[in-house]
Each structure stands twice: as C-alpha cells, then as structure tokens.
Design an enzyme around this catalytic site. Structure first.
Site, PDB file in Angstrom:
ATOM      1  N   GLN A  55      -4.474  -1.772   9.886  1.00  0.00           N
ATOM      2  CA  GLN A  55      -4.372  -3.059   9.193  1.00  0.00           C
ATOM      3  C   GLN A  55      -4.847  -4.195  10.099  1.00  0.00           C
ATOM      4  OE1 GLN A  55      -3.233  -3.641   5.823  1.00  0.00           O
ATOM      5  NE2 GLN A  55      -4.065  -5.668   6.274  1.00  0.00           N
ATOM      6  N   LYS A 115       0.843  -1.204   0.000  1.00  0.00           N
ATOM      7  CA  LYS A 115       0.000   0.000   0.000  1.00  0.00           C
ATOM      8  C   LYS A 115       0.881   1.258   0.000  1.00  0.00           C
ATOM      9  CE  LYS A 115      -3.757  -2.631   2.012  1.00  0.00           C
ATOM     10  NZ  LYS A 115      -4.428  -3.150   3.210  1.00  0.00           N
ATOM     11  N   ASP A 125     -10.140   3.218   4.799  1.00  0.00           N
ATOM     12  CA  ASP A 125     -10.499   1.827   4.528  1.00  0.00           C
ATOM     13  C   ASP A 125     -12.000   1.586   4.709  1.00  0.00           C
ATOM     14  OD1 ASP A 125      -9.175  -0.327   3.541  1.00  0.00           O
ATOM     15  OD2 ASP A 125      -8.575  -1.157   5.471  1.00  0.00           O
TER      16      ASP A 125
END
Ligand code: NAP
Length: 283
Positions: free
Chosen positions: A97, A53, A120
C-alpha cells in the site's frame, strides 16, 4: 443533455459475484486464494484502504493477512517479509500500500515483489509487461477504468483520449491501456499549457490529478466520456470530491463516473480479480 452515470458500485458488485463463484470452485479443488498486504501502521488513510480491501477479500472468500510497517521496521525487514511471501505457495497476491513511511525505500520494497504476485500491477516488471504488450498483472485503478469502459460499450478505437496526470500507478499505465485499445492518447500534467483547450479535444477524458473539481464543464467536448479517478478531501464536504466538477461536466458529457461510486469500487474489484486470477494460474 445529462450524462449516463457509469456506476462503478453496481459493476463492482457484479465482479464480486463472479469472483465469489470462481473462488468457490478453487476451494473445491483445495486452493484457498490469499492476498497479503504491507501497510504503514501510522497512516490512517492507508489503513482504511487496506481494511476495505480485506473486507472485499472476505466477501469473495479470499483469505487475507497484513504486515504492519511500524516506525521501527526497516526497509530490509520489509523486503525479507516480501521475499517470504514470494516463496509462500499459499499466497497468491501481495499489495504494497502506497505510501510507505518516509524512512522506507519504497521503490526497493516494490522491486522485491515477484511479478507473479503483484496483484496491484505496480512493479516495474508488471509495468514493463504492459509497455511491451505482454501478459501480466495490470495496474488495478486503470484496469478498473477499462472494465467500466467495456461495461458501457465505449469503443476507444480512433478516439482522442486525454489523460490528466502522469503518475506511475495511474496516469501512465492508463495512457498505455488506452493506447492498447487504439485510442490516440495525450498525457497532460502540471506543466501542460492550455489544459482546458487540450481537454476540449478529448472524446475520452481521464482525470487523475488529485485537485478537487479542477476540470470544469466548459473543458468538456459535448458528448465526451469523462472518467474521474480523483479522490480529494475537501473541508466541509461529507464525501470525497473528484477532479471534475460533476454537475457541470455531467451536463455536457455523454458518460461520466461519479465520485464516490465510480472508479474507486472498480479499483478494489480489480485488485481482487488479479489475486483470484493468480490463484487460478497456480491451480
Ligand atoms: P499523483 O502521483 O500526485 O499525480 C498527480 C498528477 O497530476 C501528476 O502527474 C501531476 O503533474 C498532475 N497534476 C497536478 N496538478 C495538476 C494541474 N493543476 N494540472 C494538470 N496536471 C496536474 O497522484 P495519483 O496517485 O496519480 O492520484 C491522482 C488522483 O487519483 C488522486 O486524487 C488520488 O486520490 C486518486 N486515486 C484514486 C484511486 C482510485 O482507486 N480511485 C487510486 C489511486 C489514486 P506532474 O507530474 O507534473 O507533477
């Protein structure tokens, strides 16, 4: 019949080019989009995802930083860090994450993130906005899937969609996004009876299970669109394997996403797109 391959890599490259231009414009106005990650330091898979990412961020000109959750770091310390990111005007997107280490209260960490920086789209605030049909950041993986559907001109209106999997980051938001697109949606899970029969009713089938090649060719309605979000490590196989048996399904479906190279690249593209959109909003 051989299905049209829905090429997530190619589409992600196009998204990247678009983001690069948008970031260049932001930089001309003195805004440097920035994505911050919080990641478990001892989890090689998570570190690899975050590195990928960050590589993407670099490609499009987004700055990035990372907070490593070492074994001695507490939930409260992460939350304090996240509060700092919420308050920092130079930070536009934050990625927490999954999974956090076992000793961390992951839901509390997620809830400490401000919805305006939830690139996200996985906090309850973002998911609530999706449920209510309000603007907000959408979950990166299902958002990437909707971009693939659009790119291949797949109209969901009136179609029967079956989503296998009901996770908060994938199956449930996927079902809501398909509903938003006027599909008639059924969500299947590990307790679903007669899964193959249910799948045979699907004009659009999204597999988000985490079981290598669970979905076989004879589960697919001829001409259906098959979206495979699965990423499974299988001993003796060089690359990740999807939830669908690709060769079998591709002979029956009208469209199919490959693994790798389908949903995965579009997840990263969507995370960066959300970050850039956040920077544009602030600008
Ligand atoms: P998850 O949280 O483990 O959820 C899996 C879901 O599948 C659960 O709802 C589970 O049902 C259901 N399930 C498990 N076995 C089943 C079976 N035999 N029949 C029917 N349903 C079954 O997984 P996730 O995080 O959603 O991820 C799913 C897959 O997508 C994984 O392979 C993951 O690596 C991949 N993924 C890909 C991306 C990407 O960027 N492409 C992003 C995220 C995840 P219950 O709820 O009843 O347990």
């Amino acid at each position: 019949m051989s299905a049209v391959v829905m090429d997530g890599r190619e589409l992600a490259r196009a998204v990247r080019a678009d983001l690069k231009e948008r970031v260049a414009r932001l930089r001309e106005d003195g805004i440097k989009p920035r994505l911050e990650a919080v990641v478990a330091a001892q989890d090689p898979a998570s570190l690899a995802y975050v590195a990928m990412k960050q590589q993407w961020a670099k490609w499009v000109g987004v700055e990035s930083g990372v907070f490593m959750v070492e074994p001695h770091v507490t939930t409260d310390q992460i939350i304090n860090h996240v509060y700092g990111l919420n308050a920092n005007p130079r930070v536009h997107g934050v990625l927490i994450q999954h999974p956090m280490p076992k000793h961390i209260d992951e839901p509390r960490v997620l809830e400490s993130l401000g919805p305006d920086k939830d690139a996200d789209g996985i906090t309850t605030a973002s998911l609530g906005r999706l449920l209510a049909g309000l603007p907000g950041f959408r979950c990166a993986t299902p958002l990437g899937i909707t971009k693939l559907l659009d790119a291949y001109s797949i109209d969901c209106t009136g179609k029967n969609a079956v989503v296998i999997g009901r996770s908060v980051i994938l199956g449930k938001p996927m079902a809501l996004m398909l509903l938003e697109r006027n599909a008639t949606v059924t969500v299947a899970h590990s307790k679903t009876r007669d899964l193959p029969d249910l799948c045979r009713t699907a004009d659009i089938l999204v597999a988000a299970v985490g079981r290598a090649e669970l979905v076989r060719g004879d589960w697919i309605k001829p001409g259906a669109v098959v979206i495979d979000a699965g990423y499974n490590k299988v001993e003796g196989r060089d690359t990740d394997v999807g939830d669908c048996h690709y060769e079998e399904c591709a002979t029956v479906a009208s469209h199919i996403t490959p693994v790798p190279g389908g949903v995965g690249p579009m997840t990263v593209a969507s995370l960066l797109a959300n970050t850039v959109a956040a920077a544009e909003k602030k600008g």
